[in-house]
Design a protein around this motif. Structure first.
Motif, PDB file in Angstrom:
ATOM      1  N   TRP A 210       0.812  -1.232   0.000  1.00 54.87           N
ATOM      2  CA  TRP A 210       0.000   0.000   0.000  1.00 54.87           C
ATOM      3  C   TRP A 210       0.844   1.281   0.000  1.00 54.87           C
ATOM      4  N   SER A 211       0.190   2.355  -0.415  1.00 52.09           N
ATOM      5  CA  SER A 211       0.819   3.686  -0.516  1.00 52.09           C
ATOM      6  C   SER A 211       2.140   3.676  -1.289  1.00 52.09           C
ATOM      7  N   PRO A 212       2.113   3.186  -2.532  1.00 57.21           N
ATOM      8  CA  PRO A 212       3.346   3.179  -3.327  1.00 57.21           C
ATOM      9  C   PRO A 212       3.885   4.591  -3.580  1.00 57.21           C
ATOM     10  N   LEU A 213       3.007   5.599  -3.478  1.00 52.16           N
ATOM     11  CA  LEU A 213       3.444   6.990  -3.695  1.00 52.16           C
ATOM     12  C   LEU A 213       3.536   7.759  -2.378  1.00 52.16           C
ATOM     13  N   LEU A 289      -2.750   0.712  -6.117  1.00 57.65           N
ATOM     14  CA  LEU A 289      -2.737   2.139  -6.452  1.00 57.65           C
ATOM     15  C   LEU A 289      -3.915   2.836  -5.779  1.00 57.65           C
ATOM     16  N   GLY A 290      -3.730   4.131  -5.513  1.00 56.59           N
ATOM     17  CA  GLY A 290      -4.838   4.963  -5.066  1.00 56.59           C
ATOM     18  C   GLY A 290      -4.934   6.123  -6.042  1.00 56.59           C
ATOM     19  N   ALA A 291      -6.121   6.673  -6.248  1.00 54.61           N
ATOM     20  CA  ALA A 291      -6.263   7.822  -7.145  1.00 54.61           C
ATOM     21  C   ALA A 291      -7.553   8.538  -6.811  1.00 54.61           C
ATOM     22  N   SER A 292      -7.530   9.868  -6.947  1.00 55.82           N
ATOM     23  CA  SER A 292      -8.760  10.626  -6.725  1.00 55.82           C
ATOM     24  C   SER A 292      -9.365  11.065  -8.059  1.00 55.82           C
ATOM     25  N   ARG A 293      -8.662  10.796  -9.157  1.00 55.04           N
ATOM     26  CA  ARG A 293      -9.222  11.106 -10.480  1.00 55.04           C
ATOM     27  C   ARG A 293      -8.632  10.170 -11.530  1.00 55.04           C
TER      28      ARG A 293
HETATM   29  P1  NDP Z   1      -0.715   6.251  -2.971  1.00 51.51           P
HETATM   30  O1  NDP Z   1       0.459   6.352  -2.087  1.00 51.51           O
HETATM   31  O2  NDP Z   1      -0.466   5.934  -4.400  1.00 51.51           O
HETATM   32  O3  NDP Z   1      -1.550   7.622  -2.855  1.00 51.51           O
HETATM   33  C1  NDP Z   1      -2.652   7.844  -3.685  1.00 51.51           C
HETATM   34  C2  NDP Z   1      -2.994   9.330  -3.716  1.00 51.51           C
HETATM   35  O4  NDP Z   1      -1.909  10.085  -4.255  1.00 51.51           O
HETATM   36  C3  NDP Z   1      -4.171   9.610  -4.611  1.00 51.51           C
HETATM   37  O5  NDP Z   1      -5.396   9.396  -3.955  1.00 51.51           O
HETATM   38  C4  NDP Z   1      -3.923  11.039  -5.014  1.00 51.51           C
HETATM   39  O6  NDP Z   1      -4.316  11.888  -3.934  1.00 51.51           O
HETATM   40  C5  NDP Z   1      -2.404  11.072  -5.174  1.00 51.51           C
HETATM   41  N1  NDP Z   1      -1.975  10.671  -6.512  1.00 51.51           N
HETATM   42  C6  NDP Z   1      -1.978   9.410  -7.051  1.00 51.51           C
HETATM   43  N2  NDP Z   1      -1.484   9.402  -8.290  1.00 51.51           N
HETATM   44  C7  NDP Z   1      -1.141  10.680  -8.567  1.00 51.51           C
HETATM   45  C8  NDP Z   1      -0.567  11.286  -9.702  1.00 51.51           C
HETATM   46  N3  NDP Z   1      -0.235  10.568 -10.784  1.00 51.51           N
HETATM   47  N4  NDP Z   1      -0.336  12.628  -9.649  1.00 51.51           N
HETATM   48  C9  NDP Z   1      -0.654  13.350  -8.553  1.00 51.51           C
HETATM   49  N5  NDP Z   1      -1.217  12.820  -7.447  1.00 51.51           N
HETATM   50  C10 NDP Z   1      -1.452  11.485  -7.441  1.00 51.51           C
HETATM   51  O7  NDP Z   1      -1.716   5.116  -2.472  1.00 51.51           O
HETATM   52  P2  NDP Z   1      -2.744   5.086  -1.234  1.00 51.51           P
HETATM   53  O8  NDP Z   1      -2.148   5.694  -0.025  1.00 51.51           O
HETATM   54  O9  NDP Z   1      -4.055   5.585  -1.702  1.00 51.51           O
HETATM   55  O10 NDP Z   1      -2.834   3.519  -0.998  1.00 51.51           O
HETATM   56  C11 NDP Z   1      -3.345   2.680  -2.044  1.00 51.51           C
HETATM   57  C12 NDP Z   1      -4.313   1.680  -1.470  1.00 51.51           C
HETATM   58  O11 NDP Z   1      -3.655   0.870  -0.506  1.00 51.51           O
HETATM   59  C13 NDP Z   1      -5.505   2.272  -0.689  1.00 51.51           C
HETATM   60  O12 NDP Z   1      -6.546   2.714  -1.520  1.00 51.51           O
HETATM   61  C14 NDP Z   1      -5.915   1.083   0.151  1.00 51.51           C
HETATM   62  O13 NDP Z   1      -6.673   0.174  -0.627  1.00 51.51           O
HETATM   63  C15 NDP Z   1      -4.573   0.460   0.507  1.00 51.51           C
HETATM   64  N6  NDP Z   1      -4.112   0.929   1.838  1.00 51.51           N
HETATM   65  C16 NDP Z   1      -4.014  -0.016   2.828  1.00 51.51           C
HETATM   66  C17 NDP Z   1      -3.622   0.324   4.084  1.00 51.51           C
HETATM   67  C18 NDP Z   1      -3.527  -0.740   5.128  1.00 51.51           C
HETATM   68  O14 NDP Z   1      -3.360  -0.422   6.312  1.00 51.51           O
HETATM   69  N7  NDP Z   1      -3.648  -1.998   4.775  1.00 51.51           N
HETATM   70  C19 NDP Z   1      -3.306   1.723   4.453  1.00 51.51           C
HETATM   71  C20 NDP Z   1      -3.404   2.636   3.331  1.00 51.51           C
HETATM   72  C21 NDP Z   1      -3.780   2.236   2.080  1.00 51.51           C
HETATM   73  P3  NDP Z   1      -4.867  13.387  -4.111  1.00 51.51           P
HETATM   74  O15 NDP Z   1      -5.274  13.598  -5.535  1.00 51.51           O
HETATM   75  O16 NDP Z   1      -6.006  13.471  -3.161  1.00 51.51           O
HETATM   76  O17 NDP Z   1      -3.743  14.266  -3.681  1.00 51.51           O
END
Ligand code: NDP
Length: 323
Positions: A210-213, A289-293
């Motif tokens: 999770w949270s690759p970014l 991956l996570g994404a808001s758009r």
């Molecule tokens: P990321 O670290 O990839 O963060 C995703 C966020 O980064 C997006 O929602 C967006 O936020 C921003 N983003 C992503 N791509 C881009 C881009 N190309 N350009 C600019 N901004 C970008 O992943 P998450 O932290 O969302 O984690 C992914 C998934 O992992 C989660 O959805 C969940 O399913 C899982 N997870 C599990 C956890 C656990 O405890 N097991 C804890 C956390 C996550 P914005 O546009 O709002 O700035």
């Protein structure tokens, strides 16, 4: 898309998967959620990650609704839930943690919200100091035997806790955990690379990371401040800011600034480079991956092309920045 085995199991997950944390049911609306799942599916994503605690169960409801609406074939996709935090504003004492009762009730509730007959993957979202590991393993084994769960695993358990669960399961001919869901990115790597190292061969453990970014930090979007329409700009997520930006002494932003400058020199997107770096680790079964758009998701899904394109020397430069 590339597909990878979940550890030593036979399950083939897309190397890039998609999760609902802090977006579905809160930051974004139903239409954008639908567009995101559709775009992921059209690009070969076959694993959608969720948890009882995401938006207090609302994230699972939205995902279930959208998947039904898109008529995705049940045999073509995998969906997960996680149990630990509860889904109520103030969960009853019986409705949090990893007791047999909560593990069972949370599974039943997730099946309803996600509108499925079984969960492909079901995780213990954190370790529970108040429940013996043996009780949780037995509860998970029962759910697997009942056909309500196919693969069960852990999230952010220590290597020792996972080893204990595996040993208890093996000694009692029970289903052992197949996967762990840890944080893994350029800024947070030691658990996956060191602590879990013995478990990949010994226990056949897979990882869905999770949270690759690092919540978007590694895209460089916070290099010059925090925009209001970004994750860290949301007032409800103030607690996240400190953990993502770390202690000032860590100089996380300094490293990210050097990383984004290098990405520019290479002519690559920092987001794609950071995700491709995760994919380089063969112990990573799937990068969630996570994404808001949709534009973000489409950019990030092209990380697999970067993996094929970027040369060893560039990876070494990246390692040097984050060393
Ligand atoms: P990321 O670290 O990839 O963060 C995703 C966020 O980064 C997006 O929602 C967006 O936020 C921003 N983003 C992503 N791509 C881009 C881009 N190309 N350009 C600019 N901004 C970008 O992943 P998450 O932290 O969302 O984690 C992914 C998934 O992992 C989660 O959805 C969940 O399913 C899982 N997870 C599990 C956890 C656990 O405890 N097991 C804890 C956390 C996550 P914005 O546009 O709002 O700035």
């Amino acid at each position: 898309m590339q597909y990878r085995r979940l550890g030593s199991s036979g399950l083939q997950l897309s190397a890039l998967s998609f999760g609902a944390w802090v977006t579905f049911g809160s930051q974004i609306g139903r239409d954008e959620s639908r567009n995101l799942i559709a775009a992921a599916w059209d690009n070969g994503v076959n694993f959608f990650d969720n948890a009882e605690g995401y938006a207090k169960g609302r994230a699972e409801e939205v995902m279930g609704d959208v998947i039904a609406d898109l008529r995705l074939p049940r045999d073509g996709y995998c969906v997960s839930s996680k149990v630990f935090f509860g889904s109520a504003e103030e969960p009853a004492p019986t409705q949090r943690g990893l007791s047999r009762k909560h593990v069972t009730d949370a599974c039943h509730a997730a099946l309803k919200r996600l509108r499925v007959d079984y969960l492909d993957l079901y995780y213990c979202h954190r370790p529970d100091a108040e429940t013996p590991i043996s009780e949780t393993v037995l509860a998970m084994d029962t759910l697997v035997r009942q056909g309500k769960v196919l693969y069960w695993g852990t999230s952010e358990w220590s290597g020792a806790q996972i080893a204990e669960a595996v040993a208890f399961a093996r000694a009692n001919h029970l289903y052992a955990p197949s996967m762990e869901q840890p944080q893994y990115n350029l800024l947070h790597r030691s658990r996956v690379e060191r602590e879990y190292a013995p478990l990949y061969a010994d226990a056949g453990l897979g990882t869905t990371i999770w949270s690759p970014l690092a919540s978007g930090l590694l895209t460089g979007k916070y290099n010059d401040g925090i925009a209001e329409d970004s994750r860290l700009g949301q007032s409800s997520l103030g607690w996240l800011q400190a953990s993502v930006l770390g202690e000032p002494a860590d100089d996380r932003l300094g490293k990210v600034r050097r990383f984004t400058a290098l990405a520019a020199e290479l002519g690559e997107s920092p987001a794609q480079l950071a995700i491709a770096w995760c994919l380089r680790n063969p112990q990573v079964s799937s990068v969630i991956l996570g994404a808001s758009r949709v534009s973000q998701l489409e950019e990030n899904l092209r990380a697999l092309d970067v993996l094929a394109r970027v040369e060893e020397g560039a990876w070494q430069q990246i390692e040097a920045i984050f060393a």
